[in-house]
Design an enzyme around this catalytic site. Sequence first.
Site, mmCIF file in Angstrom:
data_model
loop_
_atom_site.group_PDB
_atom_site.id
_atom_site.type_symbol
_atom_site.label_atom_id
_atom_site.label_comp_id
_atom_site.label_asym_id
_atom_site.label_seq_id
_atom_site.Cartn_x
_atom_site.Cartn_y
_atom_site.Cartn_z
ATOM 1 C CB THR A 1 -0.681 -1.973 4.408
ATOM 2 O OG1 THR A 1 0.519 -1.382 4.884
ATOM 3 C CG2 THR A 1 -1.738 -0.867 4.323
ATOM 4 C CG ASP A 2 2.928 -2.262 8.493
ATOM 5 O OD1 ASP A 2 2.783 -1.661 7.410
ATOM 6 O OD2 ASP A 2 4.054 -2.587 8.940
ATOM 7 C CD GLU A 3 2.392 2.235 4.334
ATOM 8 O OE1 GLU A 3 1.794 3.252 3.966
ATOM 9 O OE2 GLU A 3 3.298 1.715 3.685
ATOM 10 C CE1 TYR B 1 -1.448 1.134 -0.508
ATOM 11 C CE2 TYR B 1 -0.026 1.614 1.369
ATOM 12 C CZ TYR B 1 -0.657 0.691 0.539
ATOM 13 O OH TYR B 1 -0.518 -0.649 0.770
#
Length: 335
Positions: free
Chosen positions: A120-122, A147
């Site tokens: 993910t980009d997170e 997460y």
Amino acid sequence: MKVLVTGGAGFIGSNFVHRTLRTRPEAEVTVLDALTYAGSTSSLEGVLDRIRFVEGDVADAAAVDPLVADADVVVHFAAESHNDNSLADPSPFVRTNLVGTFTLLEAARRHDVRYHHISTDEVYGDLDLDDPTRFTEDTPYAPSSPYSATKAGSDHLVRAWVRSFGLRATLSNCSNNYGPRQHVEKFIPRQITNVLVGQRAKLYGDGRNVRDWIHVDDHNDALWAILDRGRIGHTYLIGADGEVDNREVVRMVLELMGRDPDDYDHVTDRAGHDRRYAIDAGRLRQELGWTPRYGAFRDGLAATIDWYRSHEAWWRPVKEATEAKYARTQQVLTR
Ligand code: NAD
Ligand code: TDX
């Protein structure tokens, strides 16, 4: 080609399976999924007789080993995926996202199997609203939530296995997906199904947070471009230049569903809420020739609303429990 898809009963994984069977008739697909609250074989309706479905945990080495040994490629989607849940209880995130990835990597190393890691980009943290830059493959890691910290850790494991053990792996970090079969805990399906059951839409905080939306089919097409032509050891960012702020998304959903666009509640904000994500997918576009096929976000959103309208049997059984969970932590602040 024998493809082992972990998390294939979840949102992105199930869409990947449907799409693969449509576009790659030669592929032999095995799904490994633990069928947590987020997974359901109903997401594989219509294709279950064309795949091998195995109910099992990616952190269970005995279950994982023979499946990886029998595969040409492992495409690893399985994860605990919801930020809000990771704030309430991080422990399944550590187990599935970190120990699960480690378990798959060890099996892929043992049997010299090609591995693709979905992330993910997170992992890059967040950007200010007025920051002119976007995330690239060189942006330093700075995850905010339990997460995203576990996803960041899993990415580091993959990179280490490539460098230290020569694992044939690629990675991708994608922005926020939307489309059919997304769990009603997530932002867009939550608002659509709230309207369908007669509840008000719910916006966290001031609603100015920005997400970079991509249709799930565009994500999955990018994954096939990486599986076909991606360079081993490389990371590819996946995004479709889809930045929209949350307030605008809620207003669009309400308007497309024939409601007053101001008919939403502001509720308690998420702790540590990332302000903005934005992806520069230049490497994917230039190196692998990928371009998104979905045009305007509004059109994709309208199609997604139609899907939830016509698939009530898919989401209805989990709607009430999902909202009951939210009600324990979220208060309506203003209407
Ligand atoms: P999801 O929550 O809809 O699906 C996850 C699936 O994994 C479910 O079917 C669940 O049963 C399964 N699973 C969970 N724990 C498992 C375990 N221990 N063993 C086996 N299966 C298990 O998630 P999603 O939104 O489809 O996300 C898939 C992947 O894509 C994740 O790795 C996520 O981090 C990544 N990702 C998601 C987005 C997004 O916008 N949804 C964006 C970028 C990256
Ligand atoms: O009811 C809501 N109201 C609201 O304003 C919900 C559920 C969310 N939000 C906000 C929070 C975020 O700013 O909407 C935005 C999107 O929220 P989520 O759907 O929870 O997604 P996000 O936290 O951005 O993470 C998603 O994208 C990256 C996926 O869930 C992750 O798995 C992925 O890695």
